[in-house]
Scaffold this active site. Structure first.
Site, mmCIF file in Angstrom:
data_model
loop_
_atom_site.group_PDB
_atom_site.id
_atom_site.type_symbol
_atom_site.label_atom_id
_atom_site.label_comp_id
_atom_site.label_asym_id
_atom_site.label_seq_id
_atom_site.Cartn_x
_atom_site.Cartn_y
_atom_site.Cartn_z
ATOM 1 N N PHE A 4 63.927 22.898 20.099
ATOM 2 C CA PHE A 4 62.780 23.732 19.767
ATOM 3 C C PHE A 4 61.497 22.910 19.796
ATOM 4 O O PHE A 4 60.497 23.274 20.428
ATOM 5 C CB PHE A 4 63.019 24.347 18.382
ATOM 6 C CG PHE A 4 61.941 25.275 17.884
ATOM 7 C CD1 PHE A 4 61.086 25.944 18.747
ATOM 8 C CD2 PHE A 4 61.802 25.489 16.525
ATOM 9 C CE1 PHE A 4 60.106 26.809 18.271
ATOM 10 C CE2 PHE A 4 60.833 26.351 16.033
ATOM 11 C CZ PHE A 4 59.983 27.009 16.911
ATOM 12 N N HIS A 6 55.961 28.258 13.945
ATOM 13 C CA HIS A 6 56.425 28.532 15.301
ATOM 14 C C HIS A 6 55.766 27.555 16.267
ATOM 15 O O HIS A 6 56.431 26.930 17.076
ATOM 16 C CB HIS A 6 56.110 29.971 15.707
ATOM 17 C CG HIS A 6 56.703 30.354 17.034
ATOM 18 N ND1 HIS A 6 56.737 31.636 17.506
ATOM 19 C CD2 HIS A 6 57.293 29.605 18.006
ATOM 20 C CE1 HIS A 6 57.317 31.664 18.697
ATOM 21 N NE2 HIS A 6 57.656 30.430 19.023
ATOM 22 N N HIS A 24 60.462 21.894 23.272
ATOM 23 C CA HIS A 24 59.822 23.006 23.990
ATOM 24 C C HIS A 24 58.367 23.137 23.576
ATOM 25 O O HIS A 24 57.478 23.304 24.436
ATOM 26 C CB HIS A 24 60.573 24.307 23.701
ATOM 27 C CG HIS A 24 59.846 25.526 24.170
ATOM 28 N ND1 HIS A 24 59.855 25.942 25.483
ATOM 29 C CD2 HIS A 24 59.061 26.424 23.493
ATOM 30 C CE1 HIS A 24 59.117 27.035 25.602
ATOM 31 N NE2 HIS A 24 58.620 27.346 24.416
ATOM 32 N N GLU A 25 58.099 23.063 22.280
ATOM 33 C CA GLU A 25 56.728 23.233 21.788
ATOM 34 C C GLU A 25 55.820 22.117 22.291
ATOM 35 O O GLU A 25 54.681 22.368 22.699
ATOM 36 C CB GLU A 25 56.719 23.287 20.254
ATOM 37 C CG GLU A 25 57.368 24.533 19.675
ATOM 38 C CD GLU A 25 56.707 25.811 20.173
ATOM 39 O OE1 GLU A 25 55.461 25.891 20.136
ATOM 40 O OE2 GLU A 25 57.420 26.730 20.614
ATOM 41 N N LYS A 56 55.595 22.261 26.444
ATOM 42 C CA LYS A 56 54.838 23.405 26.968
ATOM 43 C C LYS A 56 53.412 23.453 26.434
ATOM 44 O O LYS A 56 52.459 23.695 27.182
ATOM 45 C CB LYS A 56 55.550 24.716 26.634
ATOM 46 C CG LYS A 56 54.828 25.954 27.183
ATOM 47 C CD LYS A 56 55.600 27.230 26.903
ATOM 48 C CE LYS A 56 54.850 28.433 27.466
ATOM 49 N NZ LYS A 56 55.586 29.708 27.213
ATOM 50 N N HIS A 57 53.242 23.238 25.132
ATOM 51 C CA HIS A 57 51.932 23.416 24.504
ATOM 52 C C HIS A 57 51.258 22.091 24.120
ATOM 53 O O HIS A 57 50.076 21.892 24.374
ATOM 54 C CB HIS A 57 52.074 24.290 23.251
ATOM 55 C CG HIS A 57 52.644 25.637 23.512
ATOM 56 N ND1 HIS A 57 51.941 26.633 24.141
ATOM 57 C CD2 HIS A 57 53.871 26.176 23.216
ATOM 58 C CE1 HIS A 57 52.691 27.727 24.236
ATOM 59 N NE2 HIS A 57 53.872 27.469 23.690
ATOM 60 N N GLN A 60 55.995 32.157 11.284
ATOM 61 C CA GLN A 60 56.881 33.320 11.350
ATOM 62 C C GLN A 60 57.667 33.461 10.054
ATOM 63 O O GLN A 60 57.946 32.474 9.366
ATOM 64 C CB GLN A 60 57.821 33.199 12.547
ATOM 65 C CG GLN A 60 58.717 31.976 12.535
ATOM 66 C CD GLN A 60 59.485 31.788 13.827
ATOM 67 O OE1 GLN A 60 59.351 32.558 14.765
ATOM 68 N NE2 GLN A 60 60.306 30.751 13.876
#
Length: 227
Positions: free
Chosen positions: A112, A62, A115-116, A119-120, A35
């Site tokens: 951050f 990102h 979360h990455e 989740k991923h 980004q």
């Protein structure tokens, strides 16, 4: 006409096996998404610089997201292997520079990154452990220096408007694969260059042409704001 009767335990077993097979379904490729911080900050919502200071004026990471060929994606695959900063201690200085948080309120990046991964990243465990996952994203950020590519094509973050096609062509010519460009809008509703999607093979070795391109609205001419 004969009817086949299934016992309740057998039906339960069938559903259980179906759920296990679905959960074990392997992903097909990654989206690697960068980004432009100038576009993220130049919106009504705005941004907050991380506690480590204003990021460098370059495209930042990102995420690295496992996907299926039909455009769907797995999510939060292993709640028993959540983000652990101690596993990536050696990568943190570089991540603070190239993978900073711009969310408000300001933070140090760990929320951050958690979360990455949660989740991923946990959905890529068959290929990448936590350290390898973050390390792979850092590798691809170096391999796809988007700002340098645009600069070589005469496209600069100077607040001017450029054709979306010229931006996509610059990336495609330099990297040998077709990217997807996502826009956002500033407070005056001007479309801006916001995110760039590139696809990576499921073994996280190299860029590939995307099996599925995310549908992102963009205008023929978009702004490349300063940061």
């Amino acid at each position: 006409m004969k009817t086949i009767a299934f016992s309740l335990p057998l039906i339960s077993l069938i559903f259980l096996l179906s759920a296990v097979l679905s959960a074990a379904r392997s992903f097909d490729y990654f989206y690697f998404v960068q980004q432009w911080p100038g576009s993220m900050c130049d919106t009504k919502r705005g941004c907050c610089y991380p506690t480590t200071g204003k990021p460098e004026g370059t495209f930042t990471i990102h995420g690295l997201w496992p996907n299926f060929n039909d455009g769907s994606y797995p999510s939060s695959c292993d709640k028993n292997n959540l983000y652990n900063a101690s596993k990536i201690k050696d990568l943190l200085p570089e991540m603070q520079k190239t993978w900073p948080t711009l969310a408000c309120p300001r933070g140090d990046g760990h929320k951050f990154w958690a979360h990455e991964w949660d989740k991923h990243g946990t959905c890529s465990e068959s290929i990448l452990d936590q350290h390898s996952y973050f390390q792979a994203a850092l590798k691809f950020q170096k391999k796809a220096n988007l700002l340098s590519i645009l600069s070589d094509a005469g496209i600069a973050p100077d607040g001017a408007f450029y054709s979306t096609k010229s931006i996509i062509d610059a990336f495609s010519n330099a990297l040998g694969v077709l990217p997807s460009v996502e826009c956002n809008w500033d407070e005056s509703r001007n479309p801006q260059l916001y995110q760039v999607y590139l696809c990576v093979d499921k073994h996280a070795q190299d860029f590939i042409d995307c099996p599925f391109y995310p549908k992102r609205k963009c205008a023929p001419e978009i702004e490349f704001p300063a940061f």
